[in-house]
Design a protein around this motif. Structure first.
Motif, PDB file in Angstrom:
ATOM      1  N   ASN A  81       0.867  -1.187   0.000  1.00 54.35           N
ATOM      2  CA  ASN A  81       0.000   0.000   0.000  1.00 54.35           C
ATOM      3  C   ASN A  81       0.901   1.235   0.000  1.00 54.35           C
ATOM      4  O   ASN A  81       0.716   2.166  -0.783  1.00 54.35           O
ATOM      5  N   HIS A  82       1.909   1.211   0.877  1.00 56.72           N
ATOM      6  CA  HIS A  82       2.975   2.217   0.859  1.00 56.72           C
ATOM      7  C   HIS A  82       4.228   1.577   0.266  1.00 56.72           C
ATOM      8  O   HIS A  82       4.610   0.469   0.657  1.00 56.72           O
ATOM      9  N   GLY A  83       4.877   2.274  -0.652  1.00 52.37           N
ATOM     10  CA  GLY A  83       5.950   1.664  -1.436  1.00 52.37           C
ATOM     11  C   GLY A  83       7.145   1.213  -0.637  1.00 52.37           C
ATOM     12  O   GLY A  83       7.776   0.200  -0.962  1.00 52.37           O
ATOM     13  N   ASP A  84       7.506   1.958   0.426  1.00 50.93           N
ATOM     14  CA  ASP A  84       8.756   1.652   1.135  1.00 50.93           C
ATOM     15  C   ASP A  84       8.540   0.747   2.344  1.00 50.93           C
ATOM     16  O   ASP A  84       9.344   0.740   3.265  1.00 50.93           O
ATOM     17  N   GLU A  85       7.454  -0.027   2.316  1.00 49.26           N
ATOM     18  CA  GLU A  85       7.179  -0.979   3.401  1.00 49.26           C
ATOM     19  C   GLU A  85       7.305  -2.381   2.805  1.00 49.26           C
ATOM     20  O   GLU A  85       6.358  -2.912   2.228  1.00 49.26           O
ATOM     21  N   TYR A  86       8.506  -2.954   2.930  1.00 46.94           N
ATOM     22  CA  TYR A  86       8.834  -4.148   2.146  1.00 46.94           C
ATOM     23  C   TYR A  86       8.531  -5.467   2.849  1.00 46.94           C
ATOM     24  O   TYR A  86       8.546  -6.520   2.208  1.00 46.94           O
ATOM     25  N   GLU A  87       8.242  -5.427   4.150  1.00 49.05           N
ATOM     26  CA  GLU A  87       7.998  -6.678   4.871  1.00 49.05           C
ATOM     27  C   GLU A  87       6.779  -7.403   4.288  1.00 49.05           C
ATOM     28  O   GLU A  87       6.829  -8.598   3.983  1.00 49.05           O
ATOM     29  N   GLY A  88       5.671  -6.674   4.141  1.00 45.88           N
ATOM     30  CA  GLY A  88       4.437  -7.268   3.622  1.00 45.88           C
ATOM     31  C   GLY A  88       4.578  -7.685   2.169  1.00 45.88           C
ATOM     32  O   GLY A  88       4.068  -8.736   1.761  1.00 45.88           O
ATOM     33  N   GLN A  89       5.268  -6.850   1.382  1.00 43.80           N
ATOM     34  CA  GLN A  89       5.444  -7.181  -0.034  1.00 43.80           C
ATOM     35  C   GLN A  89       6.223  -8.486  -0.181  1.00 43.80           C
ATOM     36  O   GLN A  89       5.893  -9.346  -0.999  1.00 43.80           O
ATOM     37  N   THR A  90       7.271  -8.625   0.645  1.00 46.51           N
ATOM     38  CA  THR A  90       8.091  -9.838   0.591  1.00 46.51           C
ATOM     39  C   THR A  90       7.269 -11.057   0.998  1.00 46.51           C
ATOM     40  O   THR A  90       7.303 -12.101   0.332  1.00 46.51           O
ATOM     41  N   ALA A  91       6.511 -10.923   2.087  1.00 43.88           N
ATOM     42  CA  ALA A  91       5.706 -12.054   2.577  1.00 43.88           C
ATOM     43  C   ALA A  91       4.617 -12.421   1.570  1.00 43.88           C
ATOM     44  O   ALA A  91       4.335 -13.603   1.343  1.00 43.88           O
ATOM     45  N   ALA A  92       3.998 -11.407   0.947  1.00 42.48           N
ATOM     46  CA  ALA A  92       2.907 -11.674   0.002  1.00 42.48           C
ATOM     47  C   ALA A  92       3.440 -12.268  -1.301  1.00 42.48           C
ATOM     48  O   ALA A  92       2.807 -13.148  -1.900  1.00 42.48           O
ATOM     49  N   LEU A  93       4.608 -11.795  -1.755  1.00 40.70           N
ATOM     50  CA  LEU A  93       5.216 -12.381  -2.960  1.00 40.70           C
ATOM     51  C   LEU A  93       5.580 -13.840  -2.704  1.00 40.70           C
ATOM     52  O   LEU A  93       5.367 -14.715  -3.554  1.00 40.70           O
ATOM     53  N   ASP A  94       6.117 -14.101  -1.517  1.00 41.89           N
ATOM     54  CA  ASP A  94       6.476 -15.475  -1.152  1.00 41.89           C
ATOM     55  C   ASP A  94       5.229 -16.360  -1.130  1.00 41.89           C
ATOM     56  O   ASP A  94       5.224 -17.472  -1.661  1.00 41.89           O
ATOM     57  N   LEU A 149      -4.621 -16.631   7.737  1.00 42.34           N
ATOM     58  CA  LEU A 149      -5.280 -17.399   6.673  1.00 42.34           C
ATOM     59  C   LEU A 149      -5.844 -18.711   7.224  1.00 42.34           C
ATOM     60  O   LEU A 149      -6.947 -19.123   6.869  1.00 42.34           O
ATOM     61  N   ARG A 150      -5.090 -19.343   8.126  1.00 37.64           N
ATOM     62  CA  ARG A 150      -5.581 -20.592   8.710  1.00 37.64           C
ATOM     63  C   ARG A 150      -6.813 -20.313   9.573  1.00 37.64           C
ATOM     64  O   ARG A 150      -7.801 -21.035   9.526  1.00 37.64           O
ATOM     65  N   GLY A 151      -6.746 -19.227  10.332  1.00 39.99           N
ATOM     66  CA  GLY A 151      -7.877 -18.869  11.191  1.00 39.99           C
ATOM     67  C   GLY A 151      -9.126 -18.534  10.396  1.00 39.99           C
ATOM     68  O   GLY A 151     -10.247 -18.796  10.839  1.00 39.99           O
ATOM     69  N   MET A 152      -8.951 -17.950   9.202  1.00 36.29           N
ATOM     70  CA  MET A 152     -10.103 -17.629   8.358  1.00 36.29           C
ATOM     71  C   MET A 152     -10.650 -18.875   7.670  1.00 36.29           C
ATOM     72  O   MET A 152     -11.657 -18.814   6.970  1.00 36.29           O
ATOM     73  N   GLY A 153      -9.958 -19.996   7.821  1.00 30.85           N
ATOM     74  CA  GLY A 153     -10.428 -21.262   7.257  1.00 30.85           C
ATOM     75  C   GLY A 153     -10.076 -21.447   5.801  1.00 30.85           C
ATOM     76  O   GLY A 153     -10.558 -22.374   5.145  1.00 30.85           O
ATOM     77  N   VAL A 154      -9.199 -20.582   5.271  1.00 32.88           N
ATOM     78  CA  VAL A 154      -8.910 -20.627   3.838  1.00 32.88           C
ATOM     79  C   VAL A 154      -7.570 -21.312   3.558  1.00 32.88           C
ATOM     80  O   VAL A 154      -7.296 -21.707   2.431  1.00 32.88           O
ATOM     81  N   TYR A 155      -6.732 -21.466   4.605  1.00 28.61           N
ATOM     82  CA  TYR A 155      -5.428 -22.115   4.428  1.00 28.61           C
ATOM     83  C   TYR A 155      -5.419 -23.431   5.186  1.00 28.61           C
ATOM     84  O   TYR A 155      -5.665 -23.452   6.404  1.00 28.61           O
ATOM     85  N   VAL A 156      -5.134 -24.514   4.461  1.00 31.99           N
ATOM     86  CA  VAL A 156      -5.128 -25.836   5.096  1.00 31.99           C
ATOM     87  C   VAL A 156      -3.793 -26.542   4.851  1.00 31.99           C
ATOM     88  O   VAL A 156      -3.692 -27.756   4.992  1.00 31.99           O
ATOM     89  N   GLY A 157      -2.755 -25.746   4.496  1.00 30.69           N
ATOM     90  CA  GLY A 157      -1.450 -26.327   4.162  1.00 30.69           C
ATOM     91  C   GLY A 157      -0.569 -26.515   5.382  1.00 30.69           C
ATOM     92  O   GLY A 157      -1.013 -26.439   6.530  1.00 30.69           O
ATOM     93  N   LYS A 158       0.726 -26.743   5.103  1.00 30.90           N
ATOM     94  CA  LYS A 158       1.706 -26.997   6.166  1.00 30.90           C
ATOM     95  C   LYS A 158       2.000 -25.729   6.953  1.00 30.90           C
ATOM     96  O   LYS A 158       1.764 -24.620   6.479  1.00 30.90           O
ATOM     97  N   ASP A 159       2.606 -25.909   8.133  1.00 29.68           N
ATOM     98  CA  ASP A 159       3.050 -24.765   8.939  1.00 29.68           C
ATOM     99  C   ASP A 159       4.399 -24.287   8.420  1.00 29.68           C
ATOM    100  O   ASP A 159       5.446 -24.575   9.000  1.00 29.68           O
ATOM    101  N   VAL A 160       4.375 -23.547   7.314  1.00 30.10           N
ATOM    102  CA  VAL A 160       5.628 -23.146   6.666  1.00 30.10           C
ATOM    103  C   VAL A 160       6.402 -22.155   7.534  1.00 30.10           C
ATOM    104  O   VAL A 160       7.604 -22.314   7.755  1.00 30.10           O
TER     105      VAL A 160
END
Ligand SMILES: [Zn+2]
Length: 360
Positions: free
Chosen positions: A60-73, A237-248
């Motif tokens: 949302n803000h360009g210089d906030e890279y933590e979320g961008q990195t996590a979301a790209l991953d 995502l797991r709490g929302m019931g939408v993620y059922v994968g491994k604990d990465v």
């Protein structure tokens, strides 16, 4: 439906659709280099039949890279088998700002102040209009990941605005705690700001819960901030019931994840913020997590131009835990340079304190 933005794949598939798709939100543009152009914002959908649709937003803000990195991953590794329902990911909302290392878009707009957008506005406003009209109404929940950007540095934490709608507030608190972060930071509405102009404010205006976080800052990612955000996002995502994968996240960051669920209450911005009273070079005199008493020195402002002038002191206006320090030394009068909140060991202790205050 927006006339000036669209998605390159169908966002309105049948409920039993199964598949992973990546493409772009295309926003109509016309530049000196390309008369008939599109501004393209990457978007990924991973859908596995019926279930909730959760929208993951970062940059949302360009210089906030933590979320961008996590979301790209997340967008790279998420597979259909990991999902029940749909995870929609827009990992870098403000691409031009992200590439430039700036909070704002090159035209000076703050993407988090242009909602609900304009169908015939600037590129940022057209993107906001598309999100507000075409996406948010179709989603069951939204997570919008922030950090302090270049200018500020937060304790990496889930954050939540204490909205006035009690039912919505309780749901947002439930979702925040679902992220199982070490810290949940409670704040008020941004001072001198129309709350509906913020992306999370627009989701709330539509009667939906939104999860947010301030996962560090100073324009960098750290091992600690990535550990906190990766774990929080996966738990959300797991709490929302939408993620059922491994604990990465747990497997990558096993040694550093803390789920203790502490609360920092900084809702009263009239005393929680300390601001610069002079332009100059700011020196942090406290660190994140440090306890301060009201009146304690939290920072000094040095004159840019002469060593003859005395430094200006910045002092705490309340006692509590330092949750935010300055991330970038040059300051201008009025810049928030420190935020302090009251620390609670867990949500139960915080809620008990609220009850005691209301009983007085
Ligand atoms: Zn932000």
């Amino acid at each position: 439906m927006s006339l000036t933005a669209n998605c390159t794949f169908d966002l309105n598939t049948s409920s039993d659709f199964v598949g992973k798709r990546s493409g772009y939100i295309q926003i109509g543009d016309s530049t000196n280099n390309s008369g008939w152009a599109h501004h393209c914002v990457p978007i990924t959908s991973v859908k596995n039949g019926s279930g909730p649709r959760v929208l993951v937003l970062a940059g949302n803000h360009g210089d906030e890279y933590e979320g961008q990195t996590a979301a790209l991953d997340l967008a790279r590794r998420l597979e259909v088998a990991d999902v029940k329902g749909e995870v929609l990911i827009i990992p870098v909302l403000s691409i031009l700002a992200s590439a430039a290392g700036t909070r704002l878009w090159p035209n000076g707009q703050n993407f988090n102040r242009v909602f609900p957008g304009k169908v015939d506005g600037t590129i940022a406003e057209k993107l906001a209009y598309f999100l507000s009209n075409d996406l948010f109404p179709t989603c069951d929940s939204v997570i919008d990941m922030h950090s302090g950007g270049r200018s500020m540095h937060f304790i990496p934490s889930i954050t939540m605005v204490w909205v006035s709608n009690v039912e919505l507030r309780n749901e947002m608190l439930r979702q925040s705690l679902m992220c199982k972060s070490e810290f949940t930071l409670l704040g008020g509405e941004q001072p001198s700001t129309n709350p509906d102009s913020l992306l999370p404010g627009d989701v709330v205006r539509q009667g939906k819960a939104v999860a947010t976080g301030e996962f560090g800052g100073s324009g960098v990612t750290t091992a600690q901030s990535m550990s906190v955000i990766s774990s929080a996002l996966e738990n959300y995502l797991r709490g929302m019931g939408v993620y059922v994968g491994k604990d990465v996240a747990a497997s990558v960051y096993a040694d550093s994840i803390d789920h203790s669920g502490k609360i920092i209450d900084s809702r009263d911005y009239s005393v929680s913020f300390a601001s610069a009273s002079k332009d100059g070079i700011y020196e942090n005199r406290v660190d994140l997590h440090q306890h301060v008493e009201v009146g304690d020195l939290v920072g000094l402002i040095h004159d840019f131009k002469t060593a003859d002038n005395e430094v200006v002191e910045v002092r705490a206006r309340r006692s509590g835990t330092v949750a935010l320090v300055r991330g970038y030394s040059p300051v201008t009068t009025g810049d928030v340079v420190c935020m302090i909140g009251e620390l609670f060991s867990d949500i139960e202790t915080f809620e008990k304190s609220l009850q005691e205050k209301s009983a007085r």
